[in-house]
Design an enzyme around this catalytic site. Structure first.
Site, PDB file in Angstrom:
ATOM      1  N   SER A  47       0.803  -1.213   0.000  1.00 13.91           N
ATOM      2  CA  SER A  47       0.000   0.000   0.000  1.00 13.91           C
ATOM      3  C   SER A  47       0.843   1.274   0.000  1.00 13.91           C
ATOM      4  O   SER A  47       0.350   2.350  -0.345  1.00 13.91           O
ATOM      5  CB  SER A  47      -0.940   0.007   1.217  1.00 13.91           C
ATOM      6  OG  SER A  47      -0.204   0.081   2.423  1.00 13.91           O
ATOM      7  N   HIS A  48       2.125   1.169   0.384  1.00 17.57           N
ATOM      8  CA  HIS A  48       2.988   2.349   0.425  1.00 17.57           C
ATOM      9  C   HIS A  48       4.236   2.187  -0.437  1.00 17.57           C
ATOM     10  O   HIS A  48       5.192   2.953  -0.313  1.00 17.57           O
ATOM     11  CB  HIS A  48       3.410   2.645   1.871  1.00 17.57           C
ATOM     12  CG  HIS A  48       2.322   3.254   2.698  1.00 17.57           C
ATOM     13  ND1 HIS A  48       1.238   2.523   3.131  1.00 17.57           N
ATOM     14  CD2 HIS A  48       2.134   4.512   3.155  1.00 17.57           C
ATOM     15  CE1 HIS A  48       0.445   3.310   3.836  1.00 17.57           C
ATOM     16  NE2 HIS A  48       0.948   4.520   3.861  1.00 17.57           N
ATOM     17  N   GLU A 188      -4.817   0.876   1.877  1.00 19.52           N
ATOM     18  CA  GLU A 188      -5.386  -0.467   1.835  1.00 19.52           C
ATOM     19  C   GLU A 188      -6.777  -0.444   1.211  1.00 19.52           C
ATOM     20  O   GLU A 188      -7.137  -1.335   0.436  1.00 19.52           O
ATOM     21  CB  GLU A 188      -5.451  -1.051   3.246  1.00 19.52           C
ATOM     22  CG  GLU A 188      -4.105  -1.361   3.869  1.00 19.52           C
ATOM     23  CD  GLU A 188      -3.393  -2.517   3.190  1.00 19.52           C
ATOM     24  OE1 GLU A 188      -4.064  -3.289   2.456  1.00 19.52           O
ATOM     25  OE2 GLU A 188      -2.175  -2.654   3.376  1.00 19.52           O
TER      26      GLU A 188
END
Length: 339
Positions: A47-48, A188
């Site tokens: 997600s990052h 997310e």
């Protein structure tokens, strides 16, 4: 199941630099951003990771970040250094302020780095781990835009407001955690939307305040704090310490960049570094060994330490490369090719 692709860390680094530099980012900003997203992707925190490059490009196109801004450093006090990002990405400001923070912490025992007027999108754990690699205990926090309803509330007011902490462990991987004060990171939910998947109940509410499993409705509504009022209180603490305490904005006073270029995505970040040696002197080694008994007791019960899976993923990626959706790879290749 979506098709996946595996590439080497070196190829991922080249791809990230190309995406950023071909879309207006200076070499210094491109290198700072790449260092962060590649570390996160390497540790399988999708997600990052590389996915965030899309947002970096879009934010620059929407005027939400100056991709060539040069940070301004101010020696504020004996234990305080400030960096004005000048509407640039926070990551370059951290890199420029880090040597000053380390020096002040080792000299004074505890020091703080305040980053102001910055665009922030990234995971915090690479920053605190960079400090624990220097033998320092580190704590970092930042507010985000108003995405989260306070406990008992029905509309966005607080940010996802992450907190990260890292404790140095000589001869071992550091004890590190990094988590949003919302139930999950907003990324997310965005990944669930991209994949056409529902989200679990309890992550978010829709715009009418009703619980939802639809990621689109969740993104239009409000996320929820973890632990009800406990997460809400911690989130409020982050707002205060990384907002008014350092002379910056609260999360709800900022807005994400948009196509109309009316967004105000700039806010603050606070990083605190503590030197065990300054506190403990010749007894440092003994007390750090004492701390190990806590970690041993945790693992001895069959529990895992935070980031344990990340460190395992790191070794896999170093040996085998990184694996992620081919659709994302193709999207990044297209961005890297555009001028």
């Amino acid at each position: 199941m979506s098709e996946e692709i595996t590439i080497s860390l070196q190829d991922a680094e080249s791809l990230s630099l190309a995406v950023l530099q071909h879309n207006g980012y200076s070499q210094a900003h491109a290198e700072a951003i790449t260092c962060n997203v590649l570390a996160v992707q390497r540790d399988e925190c999708h997600s990052h990771g590389l996915y965030r490059l899309i947002g970096c490009v879009q934010t620059a196109l929407n005027g939400g970040v100056d991709p060539r801004a040069e940070p301004t450093i101010t020696d504020q006090a004996a234990s305080v250094v400030r960096v004005n990002a000048n509407r640039g990405c926070s990551l370059l400001s951290f890199e420029r302020g880090k040597p000053h923070l380390i020096e002040k912490a080792k000299r004074s025992g505890i020091a703080a780095l305040a980053i102001n007027n910055s665009f922030h999108f990234s995971a915090l754990w690479p920053e605190v781990e960079a400090l624990s690699a220097q033998g320092l205990v580190a704590l970092a926090m930042t507010p985000s835009h108003a995405f989260v309803a306070p406990a008992g509330g029905t509309s966005p007011l607080l940010g996802t407001n992450p907190i990260a902490f890292s404790w140095p462990r000589p001869g071992n991987t550091p004890y590190t955690f990094d988590f949003a004060t919302s139930v999950v990171a907003r990324g997310e939910i965005e990944l669930h939307r991209r994949a056409g998947k529902t989200i679990p109940e309890g992550w978010a509410i829709d715009s009418d305040g009703n619980t939802t499993t639809d990621p689109v409705a969740a993104l239009a509504g409000a996320m929820l704090p973890f632990g009800n009022y406990k997460g809400s209180a911690l989130s409020t603490m982050v707002e205060l310490l990384a907002g008014p305490m350092i002379g910056d904005l609260l999360g709800h006073e900022t807005q994400a960049a948009n196509a109309e270029k009316t967004g105000k995505p700039f806010h603050g970040e606070l990083i605190i570094a503590i030197s065990p040696e300054a506190f403990l002197g010749k007894d440092t080694e003994g007390h750090l060994k004492h701390a190990e008994t806590l970690f041993e007791e945790i693992v001895g019960q069959g529990a895992r330490l935070p980031s344990q899976r990340r460190f395992e993923a790191r070794e896999r990626s170093r040996a085998n490369g990184i694996t992620f959706p081919k659709a994302l790879y193709d999207e990044l290749r297209a961005l890297a090719a555009q001028a």
